[in-house]
Design a protein around this motif. Structure first.
Motif, short mmCIF file in Angstrom:
data_model
loop_
_atom_site.label_atom_id
_atom_site.label_comp_id
_atom_site.label_asym_id
_atom_site.label_seq_id
_atom_site.Cartn_x
_atom_site.Cartn_y
_atom_site.Cartn_z
N SER A 213 7.44 11.42 -3.55
CA SER A 213 7.92 11.42 -4.90
C SER A 213 8.30 12.83 -5.25
O SER A 213 9.43 12.96 -5.95
CB SER A 213 7.08 10.80 -5.94
OG SER A 213 5.93 11.72 -6.34
N ALA A 214 7.73 13.78 -4.81
CA ALA A 214 7.78 15.28 -5.11
C ALA A 214 7.75 15.39 -6.68
O ALA A 214 8.35 16.31 -7.15
CB ALA A 214 9.25 15.63 -4.81
N PHE A 215 7.03 14.49 -7.57
CA PHE A 215 6.66 14.80 -8.75
C PHE A 215 6.08 16.41 -8.86
O PHE A 215 5.31 16.56 -8.08
CB PHE A 215 5.52 13.92 -9.25
CG PHE A 215 5.28 14.15 -10.60
CD1 PHE A 215 5.76 13.45 -11.55
CD2 PHE A 215 4.23 15.07 -11.19
CE1 PHE A 215 5.70 13.32 -12.77
CE2 PHE A 215 3.95 15.29 -12.42
CZ PHE A 215 4.58 14.41 -13.38
N MET B 34 0.88 -1.14 -0.05
CA MET B 34 -0.01 -0.10 -0.05
C MET B 34 0.90 1.13 -0.04
O MET B 34 2.04 1.18 0.62
CB MET B 34 -0.84 -0.04 1.35
CG MET B 34 -2.10 0.90 0.97
SD MET B 34 -3.42 0.81 2.30
CE MET B 34 -3.82 -1.02 2.08
N LEU B 35 0.27 2.18 -0.62
CA LEU B 35 1.45 3.28 -1.01
C LEU B 35 0.43 4.56 -0.54
O LEU B 35 -0.52 4.89 -0.86
CB LEU B 35 1.59 3.58 -2.32
CG LEU B 35 2.35 4.88 -2.88
CD1 LEU B 35 3.57 5.11 -2.09
CD2 LEU B 35 2.53 4.98 -4.57
N ILE B 36 1.23 5.58 0.17
CA ILE B 36 0.91 6.97 0.48
C ILE B 36 1.98 8.00 -0.11
O ILE B 36 3.04 7.75 0.40
CB ILE B 36 0.53 7.30 1.64
CG1 ILE B 36 -0.75 6.50 2.38
CG2 ILE B 36 0.30 9.00 2.05
CD1 ILE B 36 -1.13 6.69 3.76
N ASP B 37 1.74 8.58 -1.13
CA ASP B 37 2.69 9.88 -1.68
C ASP B 37 2.49 10.78 -1.01
O ASP B 37 1.40 11.77 -1.32
CB ASP B 37 2.48 9.60 -3.30
CG ASP B 37 3.59 10.57 -3.87
OD1 ASP B 37 4.41 11.31 -3.10
OD2 ASP B 37 4.03 10.43 -5.11
N PHE B 38 3.31 11.17 -0.15
CA PHE B 38 3.21 12.58 0.70
C PHE B 38 3.39 13.77 0.00
O PHE B 38 3.09 14.96 0.55
CB PHE B 38 3.76 12.33 1.87
CG PHE B 38 3.79 13.63 3.00
CD1 PHE B 38 2.41 13.53 3.56
CD2 PHE B 38 4.69 14.42 3.36
CE1 PHE B 38 2.16 14.61 4.55
CE2 PHE B 38 4.28 15.66 4.04
CZ PHE B 38 3.07 15.70 4.72
N ALA B 39 3.89 13.79 -1.26
CA ALA B 39 4.27 15.22 -2.22
C ALA B 39 4.06 14.87 -3.58
O ALA B 39 5.23 13.97 -3.91
CB ALA B 39 5.81 15.45 -1.88
N SER B 40 3.27 15.22 -4.19
CA SER B 40 3.15 15.18 -5.65
C SER B 40 2.33 16.47 -5.94
O SER B 40 1.45 16.76 -5.33
CB SER B 40 2.38 14.07 -5.91
OG SER B 40 2.64 13.61 -7.34
N ARG B 41 2.48 17.12 -7.31
CA ARG B 41 1.93 18.11 -7.78
C ARG B 41 1.34 17.73 -9.19
O ARG B 41 1.92 17.40 -10.11
CB ARG B 41 2.61 19.29 -7.88
CG ARG B 41 2.14 20.40 -8.42
CD ARG B 41 3.11 21.86 -8.36
NE ARG B 41 4.44 21.68 -8.61
CZ ARG B 41 4.53 22.09 -10.01
NH1 ARG B 41 3.81 22.47 -10.78
NH2 ARG B 41 5.99 21.87 -10.35
N PRO B 42 -0.14 17.87 -9.09
CA PRO B 42 -0.76 17.66 -10.60
C PRO B 42 -0.09 18.24 -11.75
O PRO B 42 0.07 19.55 -11.36
CB PRO B 42 -2.15 17.75 -10.18
CG PRO B 42 -2.23 17.62 -8.78
CD PRO B 42 -1.09 18.25 -8.18
N PRO B 43 -0.10 17.96 -12.81
CA PRO B 43 0.38 18.48 -13.99
C PRO B 43 -0.86 19.33 -14.56
O PRO B 43 -1.24 18.92 -15.59
CB PRO B 43 0.88 17.45 -15.01
CG PRO B 43 0.31 16.35 -14.56
CD PRO B 43 0.05 16.34 -12.93
N HIS B 44 -1.08 20.44 -14.02
CA HIS B 44 -2.54 21.16 -14.13
C HIS B 44 -1.93 22.66 -14.05
O HIS B 44 -1.35 22.95 -13.01
CB HIS B 44 -3.56 20.73 -13.34
CG HIS B 44 -4.60 21.36 -13.61
ND1 HIS B 44 -5.18 22.69 -13.35
CD2 HIS B 44 -5.76 20.97 -14.35
CE1 HIS B 44 -6.47 22.94 -13.91
NE2 HIS B 44 -6.88 21.89 -14.66
#
Length: 287
Positions: free
Chosen positions: A244-246, A1-11
């Motif tokens: 991930s900081a995506f 199971m995964l929780i990504d604590f940092a990601s920014r939608p490409p929007h």
């Protein structure tokens, strides 16, 4: 199971003009180019599909309000609307401008009325140390609302604000004053990594976010991150939170890096899910 604590939608709503961060684009040019290449022009559908494919439980999105310091804002309403549109997989943290008189009221509104689940303080962008008295009412409101706080820690690459704002010792001051506050220091404190380890070891409610850094660096000799792997496998294994900081790097690249660290299965699950679930106030399992 995964929780990504940092990601920014490409929007576009999540990417307003940010001249104060242009030096970040230089520093992260190589990794961000990999994100672009791997994600078909970073389209939103591809980004959403990545988390569906990975079976992510949650992805944390963060608002920011730097109106006073840099005229930059990702509004709380934008984050709330995105979550409303795309479902409960996405969790939002509020961003408020502590230089404004109604910052606490805005934070309260974001949690009580917009459904956001925490507070995001990028202190270097606010030009405030984490232990600045201007932030105390926000910490007190977070405790009242029983929501966690994300606090930037370590180096920043904006040449418009001092690097020293990110020293972990200032978080120590905060946690001494507010021991019941749930806080995460992210990124993980470089070049003061050992100082951050000491602060996190001292305070039960302070976590460390491994994000905005290639996880493989934790195993790279002389990188300065090696102590995180040593302590993150042992006495601090219940304190490490993955992000991930995506778009700083592709989500699956960050996960592959983490899998290359040789963590045992139980510790890997702590880093990828259980610690974040506890920090966010979620049940240990669930959907």
């Amino acid at each position: 199971m995964l929780i990504d604590f940092a990601s920014r939608p490409p929007h576009p709503d999540f990417a307003p003009s940010a001249p104060h961060l242009q030096n970040y684009r230089r520093v992260y040019q190589a990794s961000e180019s990999r994100s672009a290449a791997s994600d078909a022009a970073q389209g939103l559908d591809s980004w959403l599909a990545t988390y569906e494919r990975l079976g992510a439980r949650h992805v944390v999105l963060k608002a920011r309000d730097l109106t006073t310091t840099f005229g930059f804002k990702i509004p709380n309403e934008v984050v709330a609307d995105f979550i409303q549109a795309h479902g409960p997989r996405y969790i939002g943290f509020a961003g408020v401008d502590p230089w404004q008189a109604d910052a606490v009221a805005q934070f309260d509104h974001a949690v009580r009325n917009l459904g956001l689940r925490g507070l995001n303080l990028q202190c270097f962008e606010l030009k405030l140390r984490p232990d600045d008295e201007r932030l105390f009412p926000l910490y007190e409101k977070a405790i009242e609302l029983n929501v966690p706080v994300n606090i930037h820690c370590g180096i920043n690459f904006s040449t418009h604000t001092p690097m020293a704002i990110g020293r972990p010792e200032y978080l120590d001051t905060v946690m001494v004053r507010y021991p019941e506050l749930r806080a995460v220091a992210s990124p993980p404190g470089w070049p003061w990594v050992q100082e951050l380890i000491g602060v996190a070891w001292r305070h039960p409610n302070l976590y460390i976010g491994v994000l905005a850094v290639r996880p493989k660096l934790l195993a790279k000799q002389h990188s300065g991150y090696e102590p995180l792997l040593q302590y993150g496998r042992t006495i601090l294994k219940e304190k490490i939170i993955f992000g991930s900081a995506f778009p700083m790097m592709p989500v699956e690249t960050a996960l592959a890096d983490l899998d290359g660290l040789g963590l045992d299965a139980a510790t890997r699950q702590l880093w990828l899910h259980a610690n974040a679930a506890r920090f966010l106030g979620l049940d240990a399992g669930g959907t």
